[in-house]
Motif scaffolding. Sequence first.
Motif, PDB file in Angstrom:
ATOM      1  N   ARG A   1     -14.098  45.046  54.844  1.00  0.00           N
ATOM      2  CA  ARG A   1     -14.154  44.301  53.585  1.00  0.00           C
ATOM      3  C   ARG A   1     -15.599  44.096  53.157  1.00  0.00           C
ATOM      4  O   ARG A   1     -16.488  43.869  53.960  1.00  0.00           O
ATOM      5  CB  ARG A   1     -13.461  42.949  53.730  1.00  0.00           C
TER       6      ARG A   1
ATOM      7  N   THR B   1     -16.460  38.660  46.241  1.00  0.00           N
ATOM      8  CA  THR B   1     -15.403  39.668  46.130  1.00  0.00           C
ATOM      9  C   THR B   1     -14.034  39.013  46.205  1.00  0.00           C
ATOM     10  O   THR B   1     -13.079  39.511  45.613  1.00  0.00           O
ATOM     11  CB  THR B   1     -15.544  40.734  47.226  1.00  0.00           C
TER      12      THR B   1
ATOM     13  N   THR C   1     -10.956  39.788  43.645  1.00  0.00           N
ATOM     14  CA  THR C   1      -9.634  40.223  44.105  1.00  0.00           C
ATOM     15  C   THR C   1      -8.562  39.198  43.772  1.00  0.00           C
ATOM     16  O   THR C   1      -7.438  39.559  43.447  1.00  0.00           O
ATOM     17  CB  THR C   1      -9.636  40.516  45.620  1.00  0.00           C
TER      18      THR C   1
ATOM     19  N   ARG D   1      -8.049  43.958  47.707  1.00  0.00           N
ATOM     20  CA  ARG D   1      -9.208  43.743  48.565  1.00  0.00           C
ATOM     21  C   ARG D   1     -10.278  44.753  48.209  1.00  0.00           C
ATOM     22  O   ARG D   1      -9.980  45.849  47.736  1.00  0.00           O
ATOM     23  CB  ARG D   1      -8.851  43.820  50.036  1.00  0.00           C
ATOM     24  N   MET D   2     -11.512  44.350  48.429  1.00  0.00           N
ATOM     25  CA  MET D   2     -12.667  45.223  48.194  1.00  0.00           C
ATOM     26  C   MET D   2     -13.134  45.714  49.562  1.00  0.00           C
ATOM     27  O   MET D   2     -13.350  44.911  50.468  1.00  0.00           O
ATOM     28  CB  MET D   2     -13.802  44.459  47.526  1.00  0.00           C
TER      29      MET D   2
ATOM     30  N   LEU E   1     -18.399  50.631  46.788  1.00  0.00           N
ATOM     31  CA  LEU E   1     -17.199  49.804  46.839  1.00  0.00           C
ATOM     32  C   LEU E   1     -15.949  50.572  46.426  1.00  0.00           C
ATOM     33  O   LEU E   1     -16.022  51.496  45.620  1.00  0.00           O
ATOM     34  CB  LEU E   1     -17.348  48.608  45.900  1.00  0.00           C
ATOM     35  N   THR E   2     -14.829  50.143  46.957  1.00  0.00           N
ATOM     36  CA  THR E   2     -13.525  50.623  46.527  1.00  0.00           C
ATOM     37  C   THR E   2     -12.612  49.414  46.423  1.00  0.00           C
ATOM     38  O   THR E   2     -12.583  48.567  47.324  1.00  0.00           O
ATOM     39  CB  THR E   2     -12.933  51.634  47.528  1.00  0.00           C
ATOM     40  N   LEU E   3     -11.873  49.327  45.339  1.00  0.00           N
ATOM     41  CA  LEU E   3     -10.894  48.260  45.152  1.00  0.00           C
ATOM     42  C   LEU E   3      -9.531  48.815  45.541  1.00  0.00           C
ATOM     43  O   LEU E   3      -9.087  49.826  44.989  1.00  0.00           O
ATOM     44  CB  LEU E   3     -10.888  47.784  43.695  1.00  0.00           C
TER      45      LEU E   3
ATOM     46  N   LEU F   1     -15.808  52.496  39.163  1.00  0.00           N
ATOM     47  CA  LEU F   1     -15.372  51.898  40.426  1.00  0.00           C
ATOM     48  C   LEU F   1     -14.112  52.599  40.934  1.00  0.00           C
ATOM     49  O   LEU F   1     -13.099  52.636  40.235  1.00  0.00           O
ATOM     50  CB  LEU F   1     -15.076  50.410  40.235  1.00  0.00           C
TER      51      LEU F   1
ATOM     52  N   ILE G   1     -10.671  53.030  42.569  1.00  0.00           N
ATOM     53  CA  ILE G   1      -9.571  52.089  42.785  1.00  0.00           C
ATOM     54  C   ILE G   1      -8.396  52.844  43.379  1.00  0.00           C
ATOM     55  O   ILE G   1      -8.019  53.914  42.902  1.00  0.00           O
ATOM     56  CB  ILE G   1      -9.152  51.405  41.476  1.00  0.00           C
TER      57      ILE G   1
END
Length: 190
Positions: free
Chosen positions: A86, A104, A108, A127-128, A135-137, A173, A175
């Motif tokens: 995370r 974050t 979220t 969650r990030m 970063l990835t969501l 970003l 996702i």
Amino acid sequence: MHADRTNRTVLIVLALVLLAAGGLGAAASFGLFGSEIQRRSLTDHVVADYAGRNGTWFWPVVAVAALLLVLLCLRWLLVILFSTDRAGDLEVQAEGAGRTRLSTAAVTRAVTDEIESYRGVSSADARMIGHADDLTLVVTATVEDTADLPALRERIESEALAHARAALDDPELPIQLDLTVATGQSARVQ
């Protein structure tokens, strides 16, 4: 050190060592190292005889090796128990406005709350993961089986996920969106 990668590496090395030991034992039992080794009993105490002859330095070396093994095992356990992928808090910089720390968890939670407010969504989680520069969501939503999946997916992408990208000032970003359809029956595993 990433826990999954470390686990795989350690387990593969351990498996290779055990496989080699088993292969050597099988080769010795078939006589590939000579008939003397093939006839030798497993309890001949060759190692005990060697340790007895070299006891002044052998046992301290064994103790140090055992201590190193224990420390490596402890480190491995700590990494498994306490590591996380995370992301931590992020610094958002606006031109001429200074720095702002963005949690974050706040991002979220906002994404989760927005998605859960949509008709047809039973629950959502976000969650990030990654580092601040990569970063990835990750978003998971459970939707009712009566929901219009294409329309709901389009709404999630065009509204909630677009809002997250705007809040993080990152239009690219990455996702990951996972939609799970909940059926009327609940499965119970015993």
